[in-house]
Design an enzyme around this catalytic site. Sequence first.
Site, PDB file in Angstrom:
ATOM      1  N   SER A 316       0.832  -1.196   0.000  1.00  0.00           N
ATOM      2  CA  SER A 316       0.000   0.000   0.000  1.00  0.00           C
ATOM      3  C   SER A 316       0.876   1.259   0.000  1.00  0.00           C
ATOM      4  O   SER A 316       1.737   1.412  -0.875  1.00  0.00           O
ATOM      5  CB  SER A 316      -0.945  -0.038   1.206  1.00  0.00           C
ATOM      6  OG  SER A 316      -1.960   0.915   1.104  1.00  0.00           O
ATOM      7  N   ASP A 372      -8.700  -5.157  -6.028  1.00  0.00           N
ATOM      8  CA  ASP A 372      -8.204  -4.120  -5.120  1.00  0.00           C
ATOM      9  C   ASP A 372      -8.240  -2.758  -5.803  1.00  0.00           C
ATOM     10  O   ASP A 372      -7.740  -2.595  -6.925  1.00  0.00           O
ATOM     11  CB  ASP A 372      -6.773  -4.461  -4.682  1.00  0.00           C
ATOM     12  CG  ASP A 372      -6.235  -3.528  -3.611  1.00  0.00           C
ATOM     13  OD1 ASP A 372      -7.006  -2.672  -3.118  1.00  0.00           O
ATOM     14  OD2 ASP A 372      -5.050  -3.641  -3.260  1.00  0.00           O
ATOM     15  N   HIS A 426      -7.756  -5.574  -0.168  1.00  0.00           N
ATOM     16  CA  HIS A 426      -6.504  -4.819  -0.059  1.00  0.00           C
ATOM     17  C   HIS A 426      -5.597  -5.405   1.025  1.00  0.00           C
ATOM     18  O   HIS A 426      -4.444  -5.008   1.154  1.00  0.00           O
ATOM     19  CB  HIS A 426      -6.811  -3.356   0.258  1.00  0.00           C
ATOM     20  CG  HIS A 426      -5.606  -2.466   0.254  1.00  0.00           C
ATOM     21  ND1 HIS A 426      -4.751  -2.360  -0.825  1.00  0.00           N
ATOM     22  CD2 HIS A 426      -5.101  -1.644   1.215  1.00  0.00           C
ATOM     23  CE1 HIS A 426      -3.784  -1.505  -0.538  1.00  0.00           C
ATOM     24  NE2 HIS A 426      -3.962  -1.061   0.684  1.00  0.00           N
TER      25      HIS A 426
END
Length: 536
Positions: A316, A372, A426
Amino acid sequence: MQMSPLTELTTKRTRSMKTRRSWRLKLNIKKRLRLHLRLSCARSLRQLSTKRILDQDSAVRPREDDKSEKKACRPHKTLSRLFHVPYTAVDFVDLGDHMTPKMTPKQNISAMWQEFHGSSNWENLLDPLHPDLRREILKYGEFAEATYDSFDFDPLSEYCGSCRYNRHKIFEKLGLAEHGYKVTQYIYALSHVDVPDWLKRSHTMWSKDSNWMGYVAVSRKEESHRIGRRDIMVAWRGTIAPSEWFSDLRTGLEPIDDNTKVKVQEGFLGIYKSKDELTRYNKLSASEQVMQEVLRLVNFYRGKGEEVSLTVTGHSLGGALALLNAYEAKTAIPDLFVSVISFGAPRVGNIGFKEKLDELGVRTLRVVVKQDIVPKLPGLMNKMLNKFHGLTGKLNWVYRHVGNQLKLDAFTSPYLKHESDLSGCHNLELYLHLTDGFLSSSSTYRWSARRDLALVNKGSGMLIEDLKIPEFWYEFPYKGLVLNKHGRWVKPGRQPEDIPSPLGIETPSKHGRQPEHIPSPLGIETPSKHGRSRPF
């Protein structure tokens, strides 16, 4: 000798009865096996078939109709094929020594380490995915996961925003010591940068300005021999929920250095470069902290005649910071082999940033999940603009991804809920689960995947309910409270060596005892009483 008609008739009847008993037994076994399979396979797993069972990397294939189910249970099928079924809830009951290892044995990759890190842009290694490359990707993914597992998220904790463990025992606490690396440096970033809620603001005693953002580690001697070089590894911590990405729609780009054509997202750059002389932990920026340590390790091991590489990883936001880190490292040390393995990372910069990374020779492998949303950010209009690449390709305000992509699909796993869950899709553990089960873009989930399924629900609820694994099960017992010797529920204090310190100075306690050594986030270490400096 000819038998009498009566004897012959009796013999035929006996044979007929034996044949009937034999078939009754076979049919009885068949019914029992079918009943066992139906009871052991969860409702959501009944659509699975075991038609093709490959020797090493076999796949689970869905049933198309009830006929295939009947064929799979015919008496001429072998018992091994009949019992080759997917995981069920029973598999998560502790069976001690009878349970299989969670990972395949390590292989020596010293002859191919450069190919596994992108020297040939992962040609013929990603689709189908090379088994040894899969294991390396999982290793770096677990290093990135360690930044979450050891981070203190508790807003009621006086050490919120710090790492729960000191650098000497973080891998031991998290079960990562088997990877053969040791942490040499912690990295901190300012928590009041003007970005979305990416960082925990701490108003506690340890720091009101900084957050722990990751660490620098290096491979030990035995692991270095297996992987063919001394590997310096930097792991950056990322965000938890993708909803945090929507709280700020400003996607401004700013130059990363004097080259005005090379631009990156201003929020990412702010986290990486910000510092404040008045703070305890960020008198140096995260950039300066990590580069100071990388340069020290490179010079030290090259001085011993060893081949050295730098691998940067993150999930991320951590994947975005990993790219900035790799750009700076390759610029500062041009002859250093630098690669990035990121998970669920967003776009970071413009076309100038992408071209500069290619020119420098930074090898980037982006692992993304189709469902995602974060890898599609920032710049939700980019997909449409990419169709007009001839017109928009050189525009500095258009975000571009860099490197090669390993694309995974959450719907290929028979163990995951097939629903659009932004947070669940995610989750880094879901990424690692899908990586472990990936064979190729044309195959379904790998049958022989060994990574622990229960880890998927550590920070999500993505596993199907029939597996009976609790959702969000990774938490401290009793919300972190302990029962002391007086029978009171209290918050436990940290061990002296686990308390964050900006200087790492050993000071006597009020009882006159010397606390254990406390690591320094800035690399400032004082010699011990025996005159030894910190080990390499």
